[in-house]
Scaffold this motif. Structure first.
Motif, short mmCIF file in Angstrom:
data_model
loop_
_atom_site.label_atom_id
_atom_site.label_comp_id
_atom_site.label_asym_id
_atom_site.label_seq_id
_atom_site.Cartn_x
_atom_site.Cartn_y
_atom_site.Cartn_z
N TYR A 85 -26.92 -40.79 -47.84
CA TYR A 85 -27.05 -41.38 -46.49
C TYR A 85 -28.31 -42.25 -46.39
O TYR A 85 -28.39 -43.14 -45.56
N PHE A 88 -12.62 -31.27 -47.37
CA PHE A 88 -12.14 -30.61 -46.15
C PHE A 88 -11.85 -31.63 -45.06
O PHE A 88 -12.36 -32.74 -45.08
N ASN A 101 -13.81 -35.18 -45.49
CA ASN A 101 -15.08 -35.23 -46.19
C ASN A 101 -14.74 -34.97 -47.66
O ASN A 101 -14.12 -33.96 -48.00
N ASN A 130 -27.45 -24.47 -38.32
CA ASN A 130 -27.38 -25.50 -39.35
C ASN A 130 -27.70 -26.85 -38.74
O ASN A 130 -27.06 -27.28 -37.77
N GLU A 131 -28.68 -27.50 -39.30
CA GLU A 131 -29.06 -28.87 -38.94
C GLU A 131 -29.20 -29.10 -37.45
O GLU A 131 -28.58 -30.02 -36.90
N LYS A 155 -16.78 -34.56 -50.25
CA LYS A 155 -17.90 -34.06 -51.07
C LYS A 155 -17.54 -32.79 -51.84
O LYS A 155 -18.39 -32.22 -52.52
N TYR A 210 -29.80 -35.45 -48.55
CA TYR A 210 -28.82 -36.43 -49.05
C TYR A 210 -29.50 -37.75 -49.43
O TYR A 210 -28.91 -38.82 -49.25
N TRP A 269 -23.05 -29.18 -51.73
CA TRP A 269 -22.13 -29.49 -50.64
C TRP A 269 -21.08 -30.43 -51.19
O TRP A 269 -21.44 -31.52 -51.62
N GLU A 287 -27.78 -27.71 -49.08
CA GLU A 287 -26.75 -28.75 -49.19
C GLU A 287 -27.31 -29.95 -49.93
O GLU A 287 -28.45 -30.36 -49.68
N ASN A 327 -31.11 -29.16 -46.20
CA ASN A 327 -29.99 -30.00 -46.65
C ASN A 327 -30.54 -31.40 -46.90
O ASN A 327 -31.19 -31.96 -46.01
N ASP A 365 -19.34 -31.92 -38.52
CA ASP A 365 -18.55 -32.65 -39.50
C ASP A 365 -17.41 -31.80 -40.07
O ASP A 365 -17.29 -31.65 -41.28
N HIS A 425 -19.80 -23.46 -41.38
CA HIS A 425 -20.90 -23.33 -40.43
C HIS A 425 -20.51 -22.37 -39.33
O HIS A 425 -20.69 -22.65 -38.15
N ARG A 428 -15.59 -41.16 -42.47
CA ARG A 428 -14.69 -40.12 -42.96
C ARG A 428 -13.32 -40.70 -43.29
O ARG A 428 -12.38 -40.60 -42.50
C1 GCB Z 1 -24.57 -31.99 -43.51
C2 GCB Z 1 -23.84 -30.98 -42.71
C3 GCB Z 1 -22.42 -30.80 -43.17
C4 GCB Z 1 -21.80 -32.16 -43.46
C5 GCB Z 1 -22.60 -32.83 -44.56
C6 GCB Z 1 -22.07 -34.23 -44.89
O1 GCB Z 1 -25.76 -32.01 -43.59
O2 GCB Z 1 -24.49 -29.75 -42.66
O3 GCB Z 1 -21.71 -30.12 -42.17
O4 GCB Z 1 -20.46 -32.05 -43.81
O5 GCB Z 1 -23.91 -32.97 -44.14
O6 GCB Z 1 -21.26 -34.35 -45.78
O7 GCB Z 1 -22.47 -35.17 -44.22
#
Ligand code: GCB
Length: 617
Positions: free
Chosen positions: A497, A579, A592, A431-432, A594, A493, A574, A529, A491, A191, A364, A587
């Motif tokens: 999500y 960015f 993004n 990462n993830e 956030k 959300y 996060w 995150e 991480n 992302d 990342h 997007r």
């Molecule tokens: C995540 C990722 C990050 C993304 C973020 C998002 O878990 O590690 O790279 O930008 O979620 O905003 O979805």
């Protein structure tokens, strides 16, 4: 079962070798010591406007572009190429760079190197029409010895072919057609925008024939004293050296000798002044190669005396528990893309201090070396991550193995580069991983991915025995992987999500899961995150998704949960700033949102909330 193991080993050796032959590192020299200007060593920074030409049909090498680029156009280095010309925005192919430079004649007789801070993704380098070698992996430095290639009375033509084709076997992977890729354009399996080019400074530098090639410093505390252990490697016939360590009104001097080009020195420090986040005290270390009274070479670096360890569910800095307050970040700024910019680096650290943060993760991929110098000076801890984002485990074992070999190489290169920075508190090897791979669930036991991460973690631990190692999980990661890590990094959300729009429910799920993770592993947990998109300036009386209020309330609700769990030892929001991403249906505008700061570093409501919270504790 046994046959499977043999088969896998054969596959690993075939593909591992094939891969390492394509990009052999034999012609690369150790890049661990950043070029230094002193009375013996010299540096020449090639930042500026270079000549540039796109090679979408891959004809450059056949047509001899390595001798000079005809009809090129100006391009800035360091910077991503994507935002410098409209037609380059989504260009993910081959492009060539040229720079012509004199090299001072007074350097003659010294060894001369060219060092690229990085080239994204792969590079092949020529000087004066002769090939130097290749490097693969977009965020780490590489150097070549150019001593025998130099024109002393004329320009030297440096040509770099940079190639950034997105491919599934790469780190990070892209252009995935099997098992649900990211559904974005350009198609990185991650992302953030896949910015390309020479994004870090390029240096030419000289060292004497007898020169120091590598220094490794480790520190131990024996209150109120400390021990600094230093390993030095060198090249050339010089047999002896001298070391000077200064700080806290003390000075330690040692003479030493090399055995087969390596020396180990131990310095006992009395009345030590430790490095920590409140008081990032640095000693000065200066190392010389000597021949009787003559100094043949010298290299200096700052040393922070500190220890990092993990005990039950705590992370200890100098033996005391530390709670990480901070962010996941990106190297990302308008026009520059991922290009190194000293003003942006300084600004980011000033905002980290303003908001009361004490740490961040180089999500990342490894960041420019200047971030680490700043963090050492300002007392900011860093979780240092390789570009292993978007890893997945489908049935194509060849590709899985190619990715694994590349990850291992990047871990070694990263640790080699950053090992001496007191700010680096932990290595992150992924990462993830596994995202979008349907067979991976929390309860999965999967030997391919498990052994993959085991090898990466062992690689990191063999290279550095002084720091913890982690991997960062996504919502659907198999818990099995966490048994390998020193610290559980997750991480989450919920409320974005999933449990979309419902912060309270998201916070409840977070609380439950943290308890489960704690009882399963009894390891420190960092929430690496959590966050919500907020379009700057969008507001609602009752918080709704994409407003600044929702982002603030989301972050607050998560931090309130963490306050009730003393086994959680860090919260990284996060993200630090908005960015650029590839285009995708999630997007809006290719960003993004956030960030708690906008892309041009203005605070949103969440930033003020964090400041009020973090300044207090
Ligand atoms: C995540 C990722 C990050 C993304 C973020 C998002 O878990 O590690 O790279 O930008 O979620 O905003 O979805």
């Amino acid at each position: 079962m046994f046959r499977n193991i043999i088969f896998s080993l054969i596959l690993i050796s075939i593909y591992g070798n094939a891969f390492s032959q394509e990009f052999k590192t034999a012609d690369l020299v150790n890049s661990s010591l950043f070029p230094e200007q002193n009375s013996i060593r010299n540096t020449l920074n090639l930042s500026g406007i270079w000549n540039f030409k796109v090679d979408s049909n891959n004809v450059g090498e056949k047509e001899g572009w390595f001798s000079g680029l005809e009809n090129g156009k100006p391009i800035a280095v360091p910077a991503s190429w994507n935002d410098q010309y409209d037609e380059l925005r989504d260009y993910m192919g081959i492009a060539w760079y040229e720079q012509n430079t004199f090299i001072p004649k007074v350097w003659k007789g010294q060894k001369i190197f060219i060092r690229f801070g990085s080239a994204n993704y792969a590079a092949k380098v020529w000087i004066n029409g002769r090939v130097l070698g290749k490097h693969e992996g977009g965020h780490l430095p590489f150097s070549f010895d150019i001593s025998d290639y130099i024109h002393w009375d004329n320009f030297n033509t440096i040509i770099v072919q940079v190639e950034n084709i997105l491919k599934p076997e790469r780190i990070p992977p892209g252009a995935i057609i099997s098992e649900g890729g990211f559904n974005n354009y350009p198609a990185g399996n991650y992302d953030f925008f896949p910015f390309c080019g020479l994004q870090r400074p390029v240096w030419i530098y000289s060292v004497p024939q007898n020169h120091i090639t590598d220094i490794t410093v480790t520190t131990k505390i024996q209150t109120p004293n400390a021990v600094v252990e230093i390993k030095i490697k060198k090249e050339g016939v010089a047999k002896n050296g001298r070391l000077l360590l200064r700080g806290n009104n003390h000075q330690y001097e040692k003479e030493f000798s090399f055995q087969e080009n390596v020396a180990f020195i131990t310095v006992n420090i009395s009345d030590v002044h430790l490095w920590d986040t409140e008081d990032p005290y640095l000693y000065d270390l200066s190392i010389s190669l000597t021949d009787k009274k003559d100094i043949l070479d010298n290299y200096s670096l700052p040393v922070g005396v500190r220890t990092i360890s993990v005990s039950n569910n705590q992370i200890l800095l100098n033996g005391k528990p530390i709670f990480l307050k901070g962010f996941g970040k990106h190297e990302d700024f308008p026009v520059l893309g991922k290009g190194t910019s000293y003003p942006v680096i300084v600004k980011d650290f000033s905002l980290l201090k303003w908001v009361g943060a004490n740490s961040f993760r180089t999500s990342h991929y490894p960041y420019d070396e200047e971030y680490f110098n700043m963090a050492d000076k300002l007392g900011i801890l860093i979780i240092d991550e390789i570009p292993a984002v978007g890893l997945y485990f489908d049935k194509n074992l060849d590709q899985v193995n190619q990715r694994k070999e590349m990850c291992k190489r990047q871990i070694s290169e990263l640790i080699n580069r950053d090992k001496n920075h007191p700010c680096v508190m932990m290595w992150s090897v992924a990462n993830e991983p596994g995202l979008r791979s349907s067979y991976l669930k929390k309860e999965s036991t999967d030997s391919v991915s498990f052994n993959f991460f085991k090898e990466l973690i062992v690689t990191a631990k063999n290279a550095d025995k002084t720091r913890p190692v982690t991997l960062v999980g996504a919502e659907n990661e198999p818990y099995q992987w966490f048994s390998l890590a020193d610290v559980v990094c997750i991480n989450r959300y919920f409320g974005w999500y999933s449990q979309t729009g419902n912060i309270a429910e998201g916070a409840r799920l977070l609380s439950n899961e943290l308890d489960v993770l704690h009882s399963k592993f009894n390891k420190p947990i960092i929430l690496t995150e959590f966050g919500a998109d907020a379009y700057p300036g969008m507001h609602a009386e009752v918080a709704e998704m994409f407003t600044e209020e929702y982002q603030r309330d989301f972050i607050k609700a998560y931090l309130d949960v963490l306050d009730t769990k003393d086994f959680v030892c860090g919260a990284h929001v996060w993200a630090f700033a908005d960015f650029k991403t590839s285009q995708g249906d999630r997007r809006f505008g290719g960003y993004n949102w956030k960030g708690v700061f906008t892309r041009d570093r203005k605070p949103k409501m969440a930033a003020y909330y964090l400041k009020s919270k973090w300044e207090k504790n």
